[in-house]
Design an enzyme around this catalytic site. Structure first.
Site, PDB file in Angstrom:
ATOM      1  N   ASN A  42       0.818  -1.218   0.000  1.00 57.85           N
ATOM      2  CA  ASN A  42       0.000   0.000   0.000  1.00 57.85           C
ATOM      3  C   ASN A  42       0.850   1.266   0.000  1.00 57.85           C
ATOM      4  O   ASN A  42       0.426   2.298  -0.528  1.00 57.85           O
ATOM      5  CB  ASN A  42      -0.917  -0.032   1.245  1.00 57.85           C
ATOM      6  CG  ASN A  42      -1.507   1.313   1.551  1.00 57.85           C
ATOM      7  OD1 ASN A  42      -2.462   1.749   0.910  1.00 57.85           O
ATOM      8  ND2 ASN A  42      -0.927   2.035   2.515  1.00 57.85           N
TER       9      ASN A  42
ATOM     10  N   TYR B 189       3.848   9.681 -11.426  1.00 54.47           N
ATOM     11  CA  TYR B 189       2.852   8.841 -10.728  1.00 54.47           C
ATOM     12  C   TYR B 189       2.199   7.875 -11.714  1.00 54.47           C
ATOM     13  O   TYR B 189       2.044   6.687 -11.432  1.00 54.47           O
ATOM     14  CB  TYR B 189       1.818   9.748 -10.060  1.00 54.47           C
ATOM     15  CG  TYR B 189       0.877   9.020  -9.124  1.00 54.47           C
ATOM     16  CD1 TYR B 189       1.335   8.447  -7.943  1.00 54.47           C
ATOM     17  CD2 TYR B 189      -0.486   8.910  -9.413  1.00 54.47           C
ATOM     18  CE1 TYR B 189       0.473   7.773  -7.085  1.00 54.47           C
ATOM     19  CE2 TYR B 189      -1.357   8.252  -8.559  1.00 54.47           C
ATOM     20  CZ  TYR B 189      -0.872   7.683  -7.391  1.00 54.47           C
ATOM     21  OH  TYR B 189      -1.727   7.030  -6.536  1.00 54.47           O
TER      22      TYR B 189
ATOM     23  N   LYS C  25       2.250   3.728 -11.539  1.00 55.76           N
ATOM     24  CA  LYS C  25       1.039   2.904 -11.388  1.00 55.76           C
ATOM     25  C   LYS C  25       0.735   2.097 -12.666  1.00 55.76           C
ATOM     26  O   LYS C  25       0.231   0.979 -12.563  1.00 55.76           O
ATOM     27  CB  LYS C  25      -0.151   3.770 -10.963  1.00 55.76           C
ATOM     28  CG  LYS C  25       0.023   4.444  -9.589  1.00 55.76           C
ATOM     29  CD  LYS C  25       0.100   3.448  -8.421  1.00 55.76           C
ATOM     30  CE  LYS C  25       0.057   4.144  -7.067  1.00 55.76           C
ATOM     31  NZ  LYS C  25       0.132   3.226  -5.918  1.00 55.76           N
TER      32      LYS C  25
END
Ligand SMILES: NC(=O)c1ccc[n+]([C@@H]2O[C@H](COP(=O)([O-])OP(=O)(O)OC[C@H]3O[C@@H](n4cnc5c(N)ncnc54)[C@H](OP(=O)(O)O)[C@@H]3O)[C@@H](O)[C@H]2O)c1
Length: 239
Positions: A90, A155, A159
């Protein structure tokens, strides 16, 4: 997989989504190790999570960007609790800047936290899960894993990369009874990227919504593997 009496590691469990997942797993009877980079954040979260319970949450300082930290964490948790059954990757950061002005250090920090850190944790977890006869790895990705936006190149890259990593890993380890799922939330009400959690953003997902997805996936029959879950606010502000 019934989480009761299972051993779980939740990286970045000191606040936000990770803390909600740690709480849900502990409430379901798991022994949970949470991690973060700051002593104060780790100890505050552990006290809060253990309040009024039997104290099944333990805290560890561990920067997921550092492979030696990660290796040490997994050895320590497996030694203390007897193994690892569930890993929730996470821990993540969001630094949002145009490519032209973003520093190489910030770019590296995003990729090393959100992508290399997940590799380090999986690399350490897989042999331990095989020793237990199986396990479950959850990777917290984002809708930014498929939707690109200006100022989000670092980012997005982390991802998009995490989605590909998760799909390849899922195929590598499924025959060893290790499930891999990645979850792609839209906007969640946390302090992510320097945001303040706020009542005004009541349209957002709450961290507990993501924790519920984890419990629902764990409750699936052994034969079924929902390998990717997208979850978004049902009523975002109209554009
Ligand atoms: N909030 C959203 O809207 C949203 C949407 C989609 C996906 N996500 C993803 O959900 C995950 C959690 O986000 P969040 O919203 O809960 O963020 P958050 O409130 O900022 O929490 C991030 C957690 O990660 C930890 N962390 C950061 N860097 C770390 C490192 N190098 N090593 C270990 N721990 C580290 C933080 O603790 P320390 O700072 O103490 O290390 C904290 O516990 C992230 O992967 C994020 O990309 C969030």
């Amino acid at each position: 997989m019934n989480p009761e009496s299972k051993v779980a590691i939740v990286t970045g469990g000191t606040r936000g989504i990770g803390r909600a997942i740690a709480k849900a797993l502990a409430d379901a009877g798991a022994m949970v190790a949470i991690t973060g980079r700051h002593e104060s954040g780790v100890s505050a979260a552990v006290s809060q999570l253990n309040e009024g319970s039997s104290g099944s949450v333990a805290g560890y300082l561990c920067d997921v960007r550092n492979y030696n930290h990660v290796k040490g964490l997994f050895e320590e948790v497996a030694g203390r609790f007897g193994g690892i059954d569930i890993l929730v990757n996470n821990a993540g950061i969001g630094l949002f800047e145009p490519v032209e002005t973003m520093s190489p250090e910030d770019f590296r920090a995003v990729i090393e936290t959100n992508l290399a850190g997940v590799f380090y944790c999986c690399h350490a977890a897989i042999p331990l899960m095989k020793q237990r006869g199986g396990g479950y790895i959850f990777n917290i990705s984002s809708l930014a894993g498929t939707n690109a936006h200006p100022r989000m190149a670092a980012y997005n890259a982390s991802k998009f990369g995490l989605n590909g990593f998760s799909e390849a890993l899922m195929q590598e380890v499924r025959q060893d009874n290790i499930k891999v799922s990645y979850i792609m939330p839209g906007s969640v009400n946390t302090e992510f990227g320097g945001d303040e959690p706020s009542d005004e953003k009541s349209w957002q997902l709450q961290p507990s919504d993501i924790a519920r997805v984890i419990l629902d996936l764990l409750a699936m029959p052994d034969r079924a593997l929902p390998s990717r879950v997208e979850i978004r606010p049902s009523k975002p502000p109209k554009k």
